[in-house]
Design an enzyme around this catalytic site. Structure first.
Site, mmCIF file in Angstrom:
data_model
loop_
_atom_site.group_PDB
_atom_site.id
_atom_site.type_symbol
_atom_site.label_atom_id
_atom_site.label_comp_id
_atom_site.label_asym_id
_atom_site.label_seq_id
_atom_site.Cartn_x
_atom_site.Cartn_y
_atom_site.Cartn_z
ATOM 1 N N PRO A 75 0.786 -1.224 0.000
ATOM 2 C CG PRO A 75 -0.136 -1.124 2.118
ATOM 3 C CD PRO A 75 0.510 -2.070 1.157
ATOM 4 C CG ASN A 76 -0.170 4.411 1.313
ATOM 5 O OD1 ASN A 76 -1.094 5.012 0.797
ATOM 6 N ND2 ASN A 76 -0.263 3.868 2.512
ATOM 7 N NE ARG A 125 4.114 6.483 1.607
ATOM 8 C CZ ARG A 125 4.376 5.266 2.001
ATOM 9 N NH1 ARG A 125 4.776 4.346 1.134
ATOM 10 N NH2 ARG A 125 4.230 4.942 3.266
ATOM 11 C CE1 TYR A 132 9.129 4.869 2.727
ATOM 12 C CE2 TYR A 132 7.562 6.683 2.777
ATOM 13 C CZ TYR A 132 8.088 5.535 3.340
ATOM 14 O OH TYR A 132 7.562 5.042 4.515
ATOM 15 C CG ASN A 168 8.351 -2.185 0.214
ATOM 16 O OD1 ASN A 168 7.839 -2.303 1.329
ATOM 17 N ND2 ASN A 168 8.959 -1.079 -0.175
ATOM 18 C CB ALA A 224 1.576 0.167 6.216
ATOM 19 C CG HIS A 228 5.465 -2.295 10.082
ATOM 20 N ND1 HIS A 228 6.802 -2.642 10.100
ATOM 21 C CD2 HIS A 228 5.362 -1.271 9.176
ATOM 22 C CE1 HIS A 228 7.464 -1.846 9.266
ATOM 23 N NE2 HIS A 228 6.621 -1.019 8.691
ATOM 24 C CG ASP A 237 -0.497 -17.332 8.142
ATOM 25 O OD1 ASP A 237 0.597 -17.494 8.732
ATOM 26 O OD2 ASP A 237 -1.585 -17.260 8.749
ATOM 27 C CD GLU A 254 10.902 -7.752 5.539
ATOM 28 O OE1 GLU A 254 11.314 -8.812 6.076
ATOM 29 O OE2 GLU A 254 10.478 -6.784 6.197
ATOM 30 C CG HIS A 284 11.277 -2.538 4.291
ATOM 31 N ND1 HIS A 284 9.908 -2.497 4.219
ATOM 32 C CD2 HIS A 284 11.604 -3.705 4.881
ATOM 33 C CE1 HIS A 284 9.424 -3.608 4.758
ATOM 34 N NE2 HIS A 284 10.434 -4.355 5.165
ATOM 35 C CG LEU A 285 11.681 2.255 -1.323
ATOM 36 C CD1 LEU A 285 10.357 2.938 -1.544
ATOM 37 C CD2 LEU A 285 12.620 2.484 -2.482
ATOM 38 C CB SER A 286 12.873 4.076 4.768
ATOM 39 O OG SER A 286 11.840 3.245 5.279
ATOM 40 N NE ARG A 306 10.592 5.837 8.304
ATOM 41 C CZ ARG A 306 9.594 5.677 7.420
ATOM 42 N NH1 ARG A 306 9.651 4.694 6.521
ATOM 43 N NH2 ARG A 306 8.564 6.494 7.439
ATOM 44 N NE ARG A 328 7.379 4.258 9.742
ATOM 45 C CZ ARG A 328 6.259 4.404 9.021
ATOM 46 N NH1 ARG A 328 5.871 3.460 8.195
ATOM 47 N NH2 ARG A 328 5.535 5.511 9.113
HETATM 48 C C1 DQA Z 1 8.417 0.889 3.677
HETATM 49 C C2 DQA Z 1 8.521 1.108 5.198
HETATM 50 C C3 DQA Z 1 7.178 0.932 5.869
HETATM 51 O O1 DQA Z 1 7.298 1.139 7.268
HETATM 52 C C4 DQA Z 1 6.170 1.925 5.331
HETATM 53 O O2 DQA Z 1 4.907 1.712 5.905
HETATM 54 C C5 DQA Z 1 6.107 1.922 3.849
HETATM 55 C C6 DQA Z 1 7.333 1.761 3.067
HETATM 56 C C7 DQA Z 1 9.726 1.192 2.960
HETATM 57 O O3 DQA Z 1 9.828 0.809 1.791
HETATM 58 O O4 DQA Z 1 10.613 1.830 3.512
HETATM 59 O O5 DQA Z 1 5.052 2.154 3.273
HETATM 60 O O6 DQA Z 1 8.106 -0.473 3.464
#
Ligand code: DQA
Length: 149
Positions: free
Chosen positions: A16-17, A24, A29, A80, A83, A86, A93, A104, A106-108, A113, A117
């Protein structure tokens, strides 16, 4: 029998997002859009002999269904979960059904953080985790999977 190797397939799932990348929180990001990331991955995939399928959804159930659908059809998965990283036992599953390397990403750097997270529901079942390299992390993940499959 044909001597041509069958093309390896890697599925990349964006949670999501992440469709809002570029707009964003660019200080966290970056300014690259999701479309640009996907195009880069497809290009790198061609170089590595990997067919890259990309998928983004803002809905947990759609991500679960995409993972279920990938069963037996892809040799690697990059995810990725955004959210849902978490919170989602359902995505965890579903990933447990996949018999292929899972990265897995994550950009950040989620560990630098907010405390909420720091917990990933999938870190202990993924093959590896990449966090904090920005968009470079996606190419790293694909290169790594290419060496594993
Ligand atoms: C994220 C980190 C997550 O905590 C956050 O909710 C995201 C992006 C990242 O790519 O850093 O939406 O997965």
């Amino acid at each position: 029998m044909s001597k041509r190797k069958t093309l390896r397939k890697v599925l990349v799932i964006h949670g999501p997002n992440l469709n809002m990348l570029g707009k964003r929180e660019p200080d966290i990001y970056g300014k690259t859009t999701l479309d640009e990331i996907n195009k880069k991955l497809e290009k790198l995939g061609k170089k590595l002999g990997i067919a890259v399928d990309t998928f983004q959804s803002n809905h947990e159930g759609s991500i679960v269904e995409k993972i279920q659908d990938a069963m037996g059809k892809c040799q690697g998965l990059i995810i990725n979960p955004a959210a849902y990283t978490h919170t989602s036992i359902a995505i965890r599953d579903a990933l447990l059904i996949i018999d292929a390397p899972i990265i897995e990403i994550h950009l950040s750097n989620i560990y630098k953080r907010e405390a909420f997270r720091h917990k990933s529901m999938i870190a202990d079942i993924a093959t590896a985790q990449i966090a904090g390299f920005g968009i470079l992390g996606y190419s790293m993940a694909l290169e790594a999977i290419a060496t594993m499959i």
